[in-house]
Design a protein around this motif. Structure first.
Motif, PDB file in Angstrom:
ATOM      1  N   ALA A  97     -53.434 -26.443 -39.487  1.00 20.67           N
ATOM      2  CA  ALA A  97     -54.689 -25.716 -39.228  1.00 20.67           C
ATOM      3  C   ALA A  97     -55.401 -26.296 -38.009  1.00 20.67           C
ATOM      4  N   SER A  98     -55.390 -27.604 -37.868  1.00 17.98           N
ATOM      5  CA  SER A  98     -56.040 -28.253 -36.732  1.00 17.98           C
ATOM      6  C   SER A  98     -55.358 -27.874 -35.417  1.00 17.98           C
ATOM      7  N   ASN A 101     -56.028 -24.270 -34.519  1.00 20.02           N
ATOM      8  CA  ASN A 101     -57.403 -24.136 -34.054  1.00 20.02           C
ATOM      9  C   ASN A 101     -57.583 -24.715 -32.652  1.00 20.02           C
ATOM     10  N   ARG A 102     -57.099 -25.928 -32.425  1.00 18.14           N
ATOM     11  CA  ARG A 102     -57.284 -26.583 -31.119  1.00 18.14           C
ATOM     12  C   ARG A 102     -56.494 -25.910 -30.010  1.00 18.14           C
ATOM     13  N   GLY A 104     -55.360 -22.759 -29.891  1.00 19.77           N
ATOM     14  CA  GLY A 104     -55.590 -21.332 -29.693  1.00 19.77           C
ATOM     15  C   GLY A 104     -54.286 -20.542 -29.664  1.00 19.77           C
TER      16      GLY A 104
END
Length: 177
Positions: A97-98, A101-102, A104
């Protein structure tokens, strides 16, 4: 001649950044159609302005018989997880998930996040790319700085002329960059 005996795949990545001779080569393959050749071309459509020098060739390739366009968006969580597996990693749900998210969904940035401890990877793709520029030799970095003057679209013929470099040196530095 190479494709005379068996089918052949020719891949040209980032055609929008290619020089005129590469674009002409791709068009010649499509126009001639004398052998069993599958031409795979990647482009970043968001880099194609109306005046972009590759636009006519890309347009003709897209309109040629048998052409298929496959628009690709950013990688989703499944794509990032697949990339991790190809790199020999299994990500926890939190790490996945990280990274999604980071990054994109940008594969280059996601891969950097997987390869390096989180604290050593720049906070943005822009900063990551700048870090790579800082690792170039001085002549290659100078060529990159010169290329930046023209904005987001780089005309390689114009850059070559502006650099004042001979063809072999220009090609070597462009490859490094």
């Amino acid at each position: 001649a190479l494709a005379g005996d068996q089918a052949m795949v020719v891949v040209i990545e980032d055609l929008h950044w290619s020089d005129r001779s590469t674009r002409d080569f791709a068009l010649a393959l499509v126009r001639a159609r004398r052998a069993r050749i599958l031409l795979v071309v990647t482009i970043r459509s968001d880099d194609l302005t109306g005046e972009h020098p590759a636009r006519p060739a890309i347009s003709e390739l897209g309109l040629s018989p048998g052409a298929v366009r496959l628009p690709l968006g950013p990688l989703d969580a499944a794509g990032i997880a697949s990339l991790a597996r190809r790199l020999g990693q299994v990500l926890s749900e939190a790490d996945l998930a990280s990274i999604v998210n980071r990054s994109g969904g940008n594969p280059l940035y996601a891969e950097e996040l997987m390869k390096s401890p989180t604290e050593t990877v720049p906070a943005s793709l822009h900063d990551l790319l700048l870090r790579h520029v800082n690792e170039l030799s001085a002549p290659a970095a100078a060529l990159v700085r010169l290329a930046c003057v023209g904005g987001a679209v780089i005309d390689l013929d114009l850059l070559h002329e502006a650099s004042g470099l001979d063809s072999a040196t220009f090609e070597a530095l462009t490859h490094e960059a």
